[in-house]
Design an enzyme around this catalytic site. Structure first.
Site, PDB file in Angstrom:
ATOM      1  CD  GLU A  10     -72.474  40.652  72.230  1.00  0.00           C
ATOM      2  OE1 GLU A  10     -71.497  41.113  72.749  1.00  0.00           O
ATOM      3  OE2 GLU A  10     -73.171  41.002  71.348  1.00  0.00           O
ATOM      4  CE  LYS A  50     -70.504  49.033  75.291  1.00  0.00           C
ATOM      5  NZ  LYS A  50     -71.674  49.561  74.287  1.00  0.00           N
TER       6      LYS A  50
END
Lengths: 446, 446
Positions: free
Chosen positions: A288, A423
Site C-alpha cells: 500500500e 469503494k
C-alpha cells in the site's frame, strides 16, 4: 537488549560492493524528506516518534480496559479492516500459542477479528463461536463509515444489546476512532463507550503501536511496555542516515537497487508459522505504501518450509524477477529434541538427539544457498527472540525502511489513492444516495 | 447438478475477440499430449480419470477408518507437507465452520496438520493442544523419508506410545504411502498400521482426491461421495478439446495469452475467508507445475475484501503485470441481514434490510470494474454453492486447466526438479551420510 540483525552477505552475486555506498546521496535526501517533513505525505509521519511520544495517559487506560475485558469476557472481538486489524493479528499470532483460541496459555479471552470482509459465512460462524458466552467488542475505524466494519459492528452490537440490554451493552463496546470527528466518534460520545484514539498523523498500516493495535494486543495478555520499549530502541538505533550505520536504510536501499534491476516481486518469508500474519501485515505496509503510479515492488509472502513444497519450485527455477527477505528467529520459544528409534527406517538416525530448531536453521541455510544459486537475491532479518520487545523493534524496522524505500522510488509512501476506486464503485452499485450517475454507468457495464 | 461457470466478459480491453480461437491449434496439441500421454511427465496423469477410476474398496476403507477415528479420537492429526496436506486443509476449510477447531458443528474430531514445517514452536503448541485427549494420526508420505513429516511422525508416535502403549498405539496410526516400497510402507507393514495408497501416477499437488486428501477430509465429516461426484461431473464436462465448449481450457488459454503480454503474476482471489486455503492449494498446483525453465506465471493469492485494504492499492495502481482470477460463491452457506438502527450515524441506512451476501457481491462487481479500469485483466470462476460436490468440480477444473496451461507454456507440468535443490543443501548441512563433500563446500560459503 539485543537488536535485530540485517544480513546481506548473500547478495554479492547480485549487488556490487560499490552500489550501496553510491545510494547514500539518495538515501540522505529521502531521510531529509522523512525527518524534516519536506516529502510527500508528511502529515502521516507520526510513526517516526510514536514509540517515544505516545500518550501515556491513554496507554494506561488501554491496560486498564484490557484488564476489565479479561475479567468480564470469554471472547473479545476486534472489528476493523486493513491496518485496523492486521497489526494486532500479527502481534498476537507472533507472541501466542499457535492455537491460542483453542488452548490458551495465558488464560485470557479468545480473540477474533471481523469487519475485515463482507462474508456472511464468516460472521455467522463467529456468532456461533461466541454463543451465549460473555464477550466485548472493540470497533476500530477512523471514520466510522467504512462498510465492512460498520456492518459487523451493527450485527455485533445487536447481539450485545440482546444479551445484556441497551445500557450494559455500552460498557462492552470499546471504540477506537478519530480524536474529534466522524460517525463513530459521535456515537461513542453519545453512548458513552470507552474511547481510544486513532492519531491523525498515522495511516492505518503504520498504526499498530497506537491504540488501534494496542488494545487487542493487551487483551491477549501481551506486555505493552516491552513492545513499546523495543520500538523505542529501534527508533534510537535507526536515526543515523549513514547507510553504514543504519540497517533499516540498508534494507530500503538494497531492495530499491534490486527493483531497478528487474527484481520486481519481493517475498517475505519465515520459518515459523507464528510469523504468517506478520507477512500479511508487511504486505499491506509495503504494497500500500509503494504500489502506485504504475510502479513498486509487488509484495508476496511465503511460510517455509511448508511453501518450499509449494512455491519452492517457482522460486528455484521460475521467472527471475523475485527477491526474498527472510525473517529468522534466532531463539524460538520452544525447542524439541528429535527422538531416537530402534530402527532407522525413516533415515533420520543422523538427526537423533539434535533439536528441531537446529534442523530448521540448517534448512534455512540450505535454502538461502540454493535460491542464491538459482538466481534469487536473498536478504535476512534475524530476530533474536520471539518476544514483545523484539516484535516492537521489528515493526519499527520495517515501518521506517518502507517509508524510505517509498521515497527512494519517487512516490508518496503515505497515501493510498487507489483504495478509493473499488469503494466508489461499490457505493454506486449498492445505490448509495449521491452515487446515482456512477451507478447507472457501472450497471451498464456489468 | 449445476456446474461452475467461467466468466471472461471483463477481458475485452486486454484480449481481442479473435485471440482465443487462434489458440485452438495449440490447445488441441496440448490436449493430445495430455490425453494420449505423448507429453512430458505422462506418468503422472492419473488425476485425469481418478474421479471415475478410483479404488472403490479403498474408498470404503477410508470411510470406515474415518468413522473409527471419529469414535475413538477427540483430535486427529494429518502429518504431511505440500500436496500431502494443502488439499485436505483447503477442503476442510471450505466446507466447515470458519473456526471448526473451536466450535465444531459436525461433532467430529478437531483436525490439525503438522509435519509441514520444522518449527519446534508449532509442534510444541500442537502437543499442548492434544494434551491428554484421545488422538490418532495419519502420516502421509510417499517415501517416508521426507524430513519434515518424518520428524513430526517420530515425535507424535512417541506421544501415542507413551499414552497407549506400543500395541494400542499402532491402532491409532494411519499410513498413506507408496503401494509397494519405501520406508513408511515397510514400517506400516511391519507394525500393522492401517494403510492407504499414494497412487504412483499422481504428483502430490494432484493428489487431494486420492487417499492423501480423502482420509483427513472424511474424518472432518465431509461427504466423500459428493466430492467425487462433483469431480466426475467436471471430468465429463471438460473432455472436449474445443475451446468454445471447454471452460477449463479457456482458462488455460487465456492465462497463457495474458502471460505472453506481460501479465506475469496471477492473483487467485476470493470473497469468503473459507477459501483462503484453496488459494494456498492453488498456489502449489500452479506454481509447482509451471514455474520452471526460468518462466511461468507467478501465483499469488488475496482474500477480499480484507486485502483490498492491503494489496488493493498495489493492484489498482502498481506495476501493470498482474492478472486476477476471482473465485466467487454464488450461494454461500449462510446469509445475514443488515440490522436497522434508530439513527443513521454510520451512513448504512441505504443497506438496512439487505443481506450481507448482496453487499459482498456488489463489492465484487465494483472491484472487477475498478481493477479493469486500472489495467488489470480479471477472470471469474463462479462456484454455485459451498458444498462438497462443487468443491470436487472446482478441484478438477483447476487441475486440468493447469496441466494444459503448462503444456501451452512448453514445459513439463508434472515434475518439480527445483524442489530437490534445498533438500540436497539441507542434507549436506545437517551432515547426512553421503553428503560430506557438498556439506564442506556449502559450509565454506556460509
Amino acid at each position: 537488549m539485543t537488536h535485530i540483525k540485517f544480513d546481506t552477505s548473500k547478495l554479492k552475486p547480485f549487488v556490487h560492493e560499490n552500489e550501496l555506498a553510491e545510494m547514500q546521496a539518495l538515501v540522505t535526501a529521502c531521510d531529509q524528506e522523512l525527518r524534516a517533513g519536506t516529502g510527500a505525505g508528511h502529515d502521516f509521519r507520526g510513526f517516526l516518534d510514536l514509540p517515544q511520544n505516545y500518550d501515556q495517559t491513554e496507554f494506561a487506560r488501554i491496560k486498564t480496559a484490557a484488564q476489565k475485558i479479561q475479567n468480564d469476557s470469554e471472547v473479545f472481538i476486534g472489528i476493523g479492516i486493513g491496518g485496523s486489524y492486521l497489526g494486532a493479528r500479527a502481534a498476537i499470532d507472533f507472541l501466542s500459542s499457535t492455537f491460542y483460541n483453542v488452548k490458551n496459555e495465558r488464560d485470557v479471552p479468545e480473540v477474533y477479528f471481523c469487519g475485515n470482509s463482507i462474508s456472511p459465512n464468516y460472521l455467522a460462524d463467529l456468532l456461533a463461536v461466541i454463543g451465549d458466552r460473555d464477550f466485548s467488542i472493540n470497533v476500530i475505524s477512523k471514520s466510522g463509515t467504512t462498510t465492512e466494519p460498520s456492518i459487523a459492528f451493527r450485527i455485533l452490537k445487536a447481539k450485545l444489546i440482546e444479551k445484556y440490554g441497551e445500557e450494559a451493552a455500552k460498557g462492552r463496546i470499546y471504540a477506537t476512532t478519530d480524536r474529534a470527528k466522524g460517525a463513530l466518534k459521535s456515537e461513542a460520545d453519545a453512548e458513552d463507550y470507552a474511547e481510544f484514539v486513532v492519531p491523525d498523523d498515522l495511516g492505518g498500516r503504520f498504526s499498530v503501536l497506537s491504540a488501534v493495535g494496542l488494545l487487542p494486543i493487551a487483551v491477549a495478555g501481551i506486555d505493552l511496555d516491552q513492545l513499546m520499549a523495543g520500538a523505542a530502541a529501534a527508533r534510537s538505533d535507526y536515526q543515523d542516515s549513514d547507510l553504514e550505520q543504519n540497517e533499516a536504510y540498508q534494507y530500503a536501499a538494497l531492495r530499491n537497487i534490486l527493483y531497478r534491476k528487474g527484481y520486481t516481486t519481493e517475498l517475505l518469508e519465515n520459518y515459523e508459522p507464528n510469523l504468517q500474519y506478520f507477512g500479511e501485515w508487511w504486505k499491506q505496509l509495503a504494497g500500500e505504501s509503494e504500489g502506485k503510479d504504475q510502479k513498486g515492488i509487488f509484495p508476496a509472502s511465503a511460510n517455509f518450509s511448508t511453501d518450499l513444497h509449494s512455491l519452492g519450485q517457482y522460486i528455484q527455477e521460475g521467472r527471475r524477477n523475485l527477491m526474498e527477505t527472510v525473517l529468522i528467529i534466532d531463539q524460538p520459544r520452544y525447542d524439541l529434541e528429535i527422538p531416537r528409534t530402534a530402527d532407522n527406517l525413516d533415515g533420520l538416525q543422523y538427526l537423533e538427539g539434535k533439536s528441531m530448531d537446529y534442523v530448521n536453521k540448517k534448512a534455512y541455510e540450505g535454502v538461502v544457498l540454493a535460491h542464491t544459486d538459482g538466481g534469487v537475491p536473498v536478504m535476512s532479518v534475524h530476530l533474536p527472540k520471539q518476544d514483545a520487545y523484539t516484535l516492537g523493534y521489528t515493526i519499527y524496522f520495517f515501518e521506517i525502511a518502507i517509508a524510505i524505500s517509498g521515497y527512494l522510488n519517487g512516490i508518496n509512501p503515505f497515501n493510498q489513492p487507489g483504495v478509493e476506486a473499488y469503494k466508489q464503485n461499490m457505493f454506486a452499485l449498492l445505490g448509495r444516495p449521491g452515487y446515482e450517475e456512477l451507478g447507472h454507468e457501472l450497471n451498464q457495464r456489468l
